[in-house]
Design a protein around this motif. Structure first.
Motif, PDB file in Angstrom:
ATOM      1  N   SER A 144      19.553 -10.002-117.984  1.00 51.31           N
ATOM      2  CA  SER A 144      19.037 -10.023-119.349  1.00 51.31           C
ATOM      3  C   SER A 144      17.650 -10.648-119.310  1.00 51.31           C
ATOM      4  O   SER A 144      17.505 -11.879-119.265  1.00 51.31           O
ATOM      5  N   GLY A 145      16.621  -9.795-119.316  1.00 50.29           N
ATOM      6  CA  GLY A 145      15.265 -10.308-119.196  1.00 50.29           C
ATOM      7  C   GLY A 145      15.084 -11.022-117.875  1.00 50.29           C
ATOM      8  O   GLY A 145      15.357 -10.473-116.809  1.00 50.29           O
TER       9      GLY A 145
ATOM     10  N   VAL B 290      25.407 -16.547-127.516  1.00 52.83           N
ATOM     11  CA  VAL B 290      25.265 -15.793-126.273  1.00 52.83           C
ATOM     12  C   VAL B 290      26.116 -14.534-126.381  1.00 52.83           C
ATOM     13  O   VAL B 290      27.253 -14.567-126.832  1.00 52.83           O
TER      14      VAL B 290
ATOM     15  N   GLN C 256      20.817 -13.801-125.319  1.00 57.91           N
ATOM     16  CA  GLN C 256      20.848 -13.063-124.063  1.00 57.91           C
ATOM     17  C   GLN C 256      22.244 -12.505-123.790  1.00 57.91           C
ATOM     18  O   GLN C 256      23.243 -12.999-124.308  1.00 57.91           O
TER      19      GLN C 256
ATOM     20  N   SER D 266      10.569 -11.626-127.512  1.00 62.57           N
ATOM     21  CA  SER D 266      10.922 -12.976-127.106  1.00 62.57           C
ATOM     22  C   SER D 266      10.221 -13.334-125.813  1.00 62.57           C
ATOM     23  O   SER D 266       9.972 -12.486-124.955  1.00 62.57           O
TER      24      SER D 266
ATOM     25  N   LEU E 291      20.322 -19.243-122.905  1.00 61.34           N
ATOM     26  CA  LEU E 291      20.971 -17.933-122.991  1.00 61.34           C
ATOM     27  C   LEU E 291      21.180 -17.461-124.423  1.00 61.34           C
ATOM     28  O   LEU E 291      21.769 -16.394-124.634  1.00 61.34           O
TER      29      LEU E 291
ATOM     30  N   PHE F 240      16.811 -13.594-116.934  1.00 65.48           N
ATOM     31  CA  PHE F 240      18.028 -14.334-116.615  1.00 65.48           C
ATOM     32  C   PHE F 240      19.081 -13.417-116.011  1.00 65.48           C
ATOM     33  O   PHE F 240      19.296 -12.295-116.483  1.00 65.48           O
TER      34      PHE F 240
ATOM     35  N   TYR G  95      11.519 -14.603-123.456  1.00 65.30           N
ATOM     36  CA  TYR G  95      12.469 -14.446-122.360  1.00 65.30           C
ATOM     37  C   TYR G  95      12.778 -12.979-122.062  1.00 65.30           C
ATOM     38  O   TYR G  95      13.703 -12.667-121.340  1.00 65.30           O
ATOM     39  N   GLU G  96      12.018 -12.041-122.587  1.00 71.04           N
ATOM     40  CA  GLU G  96      12.353 -10.635-122.416  1.00 71.04           C
ATOM     41  C   GLU G  96      11.627  -9.968-121.250  1.00 71.04           C
ATOM     42  O   GLU G  96      11.856  -8.805-120.965  1.00 71.04           O
TER      43      GLU G  96
ATOM     44  N   ALA H 289      25.146 -12.283-121.137  1.00 66.13           N
ATOM     45  CA  ALA H 289      25.510 -13.154-120.017  1.00 66.13           C
ATOM     46  C   ALA H 289      26.998 -13.054-119.722  1.00 66.13           C
ATOM     47  O   ALA H 289      27.798 -12.614-120.559  1.00 66.13           O
TER      48      ALA H 289
END
Length: 325
Positions: free
Chosen positions: A163-164, A153, A134, A2, A131, A166, A4-5, A136
């Protein structure tokens, strides 16, 4: 993988971080300070600028904190780039989740920026869809509703989550934990320990936040929340209920009605419950003598403390500790 990773700012790197802090109306003053002051302390303890930050607001008008303090800054839409965005929010989250604000959050995330959200901030990231997939967390009072509202989420009962790119945390104390984690991961554990010592602060392990949730309507009632915050801050030296009411800007009668309506308890009973919950934590997590626990939770008489503790928790401090030994 991803988009976002990536680890973003949460890995060793001596390069200073350009940081934008998005401050929204009605956010908790302690949460705001918990986000900013560790960066200030890190700069001071390191003797050089590790964090270079600027404040932003939703529309460019000053953001008013729950204490009445105003934070000035340009609109978040004017932010072009940064290494790290901190999102500090508290009450009226749905009002803040405007299309323009959510669009700005998506744009900033799309640039590869790391984003850390505090208190109510995770709600806004989730509303923006950032998110999904992710891990969270959010303020413990909102966990159940957050998990229900955002099923994509992976909601955890942790003080903070990484998480990555975030990071999400609950209120003020979990935010300090998160900021110390960032400082330690990026700039070294020794500096993080020195920053923590500046606050006389001992981080708690992840997963140790309360496991029960107060109804969300409390979070939508700033004056009630203000009264609860004042109670939490004065556990060792409890204030008269009229003083709590005055701090919240309410009459004693109005305070009584709000507590009964939203919590089902009187202010006095709620205050006592808070003190005894803190006493239970101290009994379980420290080796303090019973007399010291009594004083730390506002009991002048050890005998009255012992009676109240046993009535609330079904056993004495001594019995509780003997079971855990």
């Amino acid at each position: 993988m991803s988009k976002y990773e990536e680890n973003g700012v949460f890995h060793p790197n001596p390069r200073p971080l350009t940081t934008a802090i998005l401050v929204l109306d009605d956010c908790n003053t302690l949460s705001f300070a918990a986000a900013v002051d560790p960066m200030r302390a890190a700069n001071r303890r390191a003797g050089k600028p590790l964090f270079d930050w600027q404040f932003f607001t939703a529309t460019g008008t000053p953001a008013s904190l729950t204490s009445g303090l105003n934070i000035n800054g340009p609109a978040i839409a004017k932010l072009t780039s940064c290494d790290l965005l901190l999102v500090v929010a508290g009450f009226r989250l749905e009002d803040h989740a405007t299309p323009a604000l959510l669009s700005s959050l998506r744009r900033i995330a799309g640039q590869g920026t790391s984003i850390a959200a505090i208190d109510g901030g995770p709600w806004l990231l989730a509303r923006a869809g950032l998110l999904d997939g992710q891990i969270a967390t959010t303020h413990w009072e909102d966990l159940e509703e957050f998990a229900t509202r955002f099923p994509n989420v992976n909601t955890r009962r942790d003080r903070f989550c990484i998480s990555g790119r975030f990071a999400t945390s609950g209120g003020a104390a979990p935010c300090i934990d998160m900021m110390l984690y960032l400082i330690g991961t990026r700039f070294g554990k020794t500096l993080a320990q020195r920053v923590g010592s500046a606050f006389l602060y001992d981080p708690l392990p992840a997963g140790s936040q309360p496991l029960t949730s107060t109804p969300r309507k409390v979070r939508r009632n700033p004056r009630l929340a203000r009264a609860l915050e004042r109670m939490e801050a004065t556990i060792s030296e409890p204030l008269p209920i009229p003083d709590i009411a005055a701090h919240a800007g309410l009459s004693v009668r109005a305070l009584e009605l709000r507590f009964q309506t939203h919590l089902g308890l009187s202010p006095k009973a709620t205050y006592l419950q808070m003190r005894l919950e803190e006493a239970l934590r101290l009994a379980q997590d420290t080796s303090y003598p019973v007399r010291d626990i009594a004083l730390a939770t506002g009991f002048i008489s050890p005998a009255s403390f012992a009676r109240a503790f046993k009535e609330a928790h079904g056993q004495s401090v001594r019995s509780l500790r003997s079971q855990g030994s």
